[in-house]
Design an enzyme around this catalytic site. Structure first.
Site, PDB file in Angstrom:
ATOM      1  N   TYR A 150     -30.895  -8.616 -25.953  1.00 57.16           N
ATOM      2  CA  TYR A 150     -30.242  -9.443 -24.872  1.00 57.16           C
ATOM      3  C   TYR A 150     -30.715 -11.068 -24.843  1.00 57.16           C
ATOM      4  CZ  TYR A 150     -28.631 -10.975 -20.418  1.00 57.16           C
ATOM      5  OH  TYR A 150     -28.039 -11.098 -18.615  1.00 57.16           O
ATOM      6  N   ASN A 179     -31.889 -13.199 -11.180  1.00 62.11           N
ATOM      7  CA  ASN A 179     -31.767 -12.595 -10.714  1.00 62.11           C
ATOM      8  C   ASN A 179     -31.060 -11.783  -9.802  1.00 62.11           C
ATOM      9  OD1 ASN A 179     -33.514 -10.026 -12.051  1.00 62.11           O
ATOM     10  ND2 ASN A 179     -34.808 -10.132 -10.318  1.00 62.11           N
ATOM     11  N   ARG A 191     -32.337  -1.931 -11.911  1.00 68.89           N
ATOM     12  CA  ARG A 191     -32.532  -3.219 -11.503  1.00 68.89           C
ATOM     13  C   ARG A 191     -33.603  -2.666 -10.294  1.00 68.89           C
ATOM     14  NH1 ARG A 191     -27.676  -7.309 -13.545  1.00 68.89           N
ATOM     15  NH2 ARG A 191     -26.267  -5.453 -13.531  1.00 68.89           N
TER      16      ARG A 191
HETATM   17  N1  LIG Z   1     -26.619  -9.464 -12.333  1.00 64.42           N
HETATM   18  C1  LIG Z   1     -27.379 -10.705 -12.701  1.00 64.42           C
HETATM   19  O1  LIG Z   1     -28.490 -10.340 -11.846  1.00 64.42           O
HETATM   20  C2  LIG Z   1     -27.762 -11.224 -13.734  1.00 64.42           C
HETATM   21  C3  LIG Z   1     -28.574 -11.912 -14.360  1.00 64.42           C
HETATM   22  C4  LIG Z   1     -28.625 -13.241 -15.432  1.00 64.42           C
HETATM   23  C5  LIG Z   1     -27.156 -12.999 -16.045  1.00 64.42           C
HETATM   24  N2  LIG Z   1     -26.259 -11.726 -15.545  1.00 64.42           N
HETATM   25  C6  LIG Z   1     -25.128 -12.165 -16.614  1.00 64.42           C
HETATM   26  O2  LIG Z   1     -23.970 -12.106 -16.116  1.00 64.42           O
HETATM   27  C7  LIG Z   1     -22.555 -11.581 -16.181  1.00 64.42           C
HETATM   28  C8  LIG Z   1     -22.658 -10.576 -15.843  1.00 64.42           C
HETATM   29  O3  LIG Z   1     -23.359  -9.262 -14.779  1.00 64.42           O
HETATM   30  P1  LIG Z   1     -23.658  -8.189 -14.217  1.00 64.42           P
HETATM   31  O4  LIG Z   1     -24.693  -8.011 -13.754  1.00 64.42           O
HETATM   32  O5  LIG Z   1     -22.243  -8.020 -13.477  1.00 64.42           O
HETATM   33  O6  LIG Z   1     -23.532  -6.994 -15.558  1.00 64.42           O
HETATM   34  P2  LIG Z   1     -22.392  -6.021 -15.515  1.00 64.42           P
HETATM   35  O7  LIG Z   1     -23.086  -5.436 -16.089  1.00 64.42           O
HETATM   36  O8  LIG Z   1     -22.611  -5.355 -14.045  1.00 64.42           O
HETATM   37  O9  LIG Z   1     -21.612  -6.679 -15.964  1.00 64.42           O
HETATM   38  C9  LIG Z   1     -21.585  -6.442 -17.040  1.00 64.42           C
HETATM   39  C10 LIG Z   1     -19.371  -6.067 -17.499  1.00 64.42           C
HETATM   40  O10 LIG Z   1     -19.268  -7.252 -18.484  1.00 64.42           O
HETATM   41  C11 LIG Z   1     -18.506  -5.126 -19.705  1.00 64.42           C
HETATM   42  N3  LIG Z   1     -19.168  -5.328 -20.797  1.00 64.42           N
HETATM   43  C12 LIG Z   1     -19.679  -5.024 -21.453  1.00 64.42           C
HETATM   44  N4  LIG Z   1     -19.574  -5.773 -22.729  1.00 64.42           N
HETATM   45  C13 LIG Z   1     -18.205  -6.097 -23.177  1.00 64.42           C
HETATM   46  C14 LIG Z   1     -17.671  -6.000 -24.090  1.00 64.42           C
HETATM   47  N5  LIG Z   1     -17.961  -5.784 -25.416  1.00 64.42           N
HETATM   48  N6  LIG Z   1     -16.110  -6.754 -23.943  1.00 64.42           N
HETATM   49  C15 LIG Z   1     -15.828  -6.757 -22.804  1.00 64.42           C
HETATM   50  N7  LIG Z   1     -16.343  -6.460 -21.588  1.00 64.42           N
HETATM   51  C16 LIG Z   1     -17.790  -6.234 -21.588  1.00 64.42           C
HETATM   52  C17 LIG Z   1     -19.252  -4.510 -18.876  1.00 64.42           C
HETATM   53  O11 LIG Z   1     -17.782  -2.517 -19.105  1.00 64.42           O
HETATM   54  C18 LIG Z   1     -19.374  -4.952 -17.022  1.00 64.42           C
HETATM   55  O12 LIG Z   1     -17.732  -4.804 -16.652  1.00 64.42           O
HETATM   56  C19 LIG Z   1     -23.576 -10.456 -17.613  1.00 64.42           C
HETATM   57  O13 LIG Z   1     -23.313 -11.370 -18.581  1.00 64.42           O
HETATM   58  C20 LIG Z   1     -25.437 -10.908 -17.591  1.00 64.42           C
HETATM   59  O14 LIG Z   1     -25.650 -10.927 -18.230  1.00 64.42           O
HETATM   60  C21 LIG Z   1     -26.540 -11.620 -14.452  1.00 64.42           C
END
Ligand SMILES: NC(=O)c1ccc[n+]([C@@H]2O[C@H](COP(=O)([O-])OP(=O)(O)OC[C@H]3O[C@@H](n4cnc5c(N)ncnc54)[C@H](O)[C@@H]3O)[C@@H](O)[C@H]2O)c1
Length: 322
Positions: A150, A179, A191
């Site tokens: 990641y 976060n 989480r």
């Molecule tokens: N939530 C947080 O605290 C946080 C913090 C830092 C970064 N992020 C980033 O924000 C983004 C969204 O995070 P989130 O918390 O909503 O996570 P999440 O897991 O709920 O959402 C990720 C989405 O991407 C989809 N996905 C995964 N791999 C895929 C692929 N190969 N093709 C198409 N779709 C795919 C999943 O099905 C899911 O709907 C991510 O890139 C994550 O790294 C989130």
């Protein structure tokens, strides 16, 4: 520059996930056309079911590790499992999603001259030796550990974004998200906020890894989405990376106590060993976001936690599809 208030065709990858579903909702509220692309690895149709009747919303099941040919004006690249449990389930696929996914989405942006925003992460700072982290800090990341698929995947994606800009003049924006929590977090994703709330509501012991003195800063989802949308609206010469998160720091122990208080739970605390590479401290310096985007979080932890508890109460209610 494009007037953001005009109707824009916006692609949201990972649009059925936690952050993506809120973003799709907000873009539709703003009058835009939204193409939500997701492979449903961690996202669910329930997250976006309420958007399906909207004629400006379209859903495509697609894995971004494969090329995608669509006509859009803006791309928010959010696709990637975000919680350690999910991204460590198939680490090779996680790296592919970050790296091949970025190449495919950047290639699309280049072809159709779309503006593209990358959902990067505070994990690019690794276990930071600088506190709080500014965007100038290059990080302290283990390249071969369990979290590396990641952390390094996201770092490589950032590299690709800046190389596509330098080499192909693609208009890029990089947000380093810290976060974030709120309704539609996955209930079993490990989480900390969702864990604590679900355990609190079920009256189960609240699991604290380590002694609970490690700190985190938590940003409510509505604030985060505001930040992402503001970043997309910036002039083309502003690329970031820019930290988006809430600088208010709490210890994990304080969070657990707050959840117990707000859920009215009788849960006790259960202490377990700290997983490898788990950072001790994580706090964004958001000076740049304040200056360049005029953005800072508005929602206090207590208010955000209350809204999140309400969501999980409904989700966990007897008869609800959890
Ligand atoms: N939530 C947080 O605290 C946080 C913090 C830092 C970064 N992020 C980033 O924000 C983004 C969204 O995070 P989130 O918390 O909503 O996570 P999440 O897991 O709920 O959402 C990720 C989405 O991407 C989809 N996905 C995964 N791999 C895929 C692929 N190969 N093709 C198409 N779709 C795919 C999943 O099905 C899911 O709907 C991510 O890139 C994550 O790294 C989130």
């Amino acid at each position: 520059m494009r007037n953001y208030n005009s109707r824009t065709r916006v692609l949201v990858t990972g649009g059925a996930g936690f952050l993506g579903s809120h973003l799709c909702e907000r873009l539709l509220d703003g009058g835009h056309y939204v193409l939500c692309v997701d492979n449903f690895f961690t996202g669910t149709k329930e997250n976006i079911a309420h958007l399906l009747p909207n004629p400006r919303f379209e859903l495509v099941r697609h894995d971004i590790t494969f090329p995608l040919y669509v006509e859009v004006d803006e791309i928010y690249n959010l696709a990637c499992p975000a919680s350690p449990i999910h991204y460590q389930y198939d680490p090779v696929q996680t790296t592919k999603t970050s790296v091949h996914g970025a190449i495919n989405m950047l290639g699309l942006a280049k072809r159709v001259k779309a503006k593209i925003l990358q959902a990067s992460t505070s994990e690019v700072y690794g276990d930071p030796k600088v506190h709080p982290q500014t965007e100038q800090y290059w990080g302290h990341v283990n390249p071969i550990g369990f979290r590396s698929c990641y952390d390094e995947g996201k770092r490589c994606a950032e590299t690709l974004f800046f190389d596509y800009r330098r080499q192909h003049n693609v208009r890029v924006k990089v947000a380093r998200i810290f976060n974030t929590y709120g309704p539609r977090m996955h209930p079993n994703d490990g989480r900390v906020v969702s864990n604590f709330i679900v355990q609190g509501l079920k009256g189960e012991p609240i699991t604290i890894y380590g002694d609970g003195n490690q700190t985190r800063s938590f940003c409510f989802v509505d604030d985060l989405i505001d930040g992402l949308m503001k970043l997309m609206q910036t002039a083309d010469d502003f690329t970031g990376p820019v930290n988006l998160g809430n600088p208010n720091e709490f210890t994990i122990r304080q969070l657990a106590d707050k959840v117990i208080e707000l859920t009215g739970s009788k849960s006790k605390l259960a202490f377990k060993p700290l997983p490898s590479d788990d950072p001790m401290q994580r706090q964004p310096d958001i000076t740049l976001a304040k200056k360049a985007l005029g953005w800072q979080p508005q929602i206090r932890l207590e208010e955000g936690i209350r809204k999140t508890i309400q969501y999980f109460q409904t989700l966990l209610a007897p008869g609800a599809a959890a």
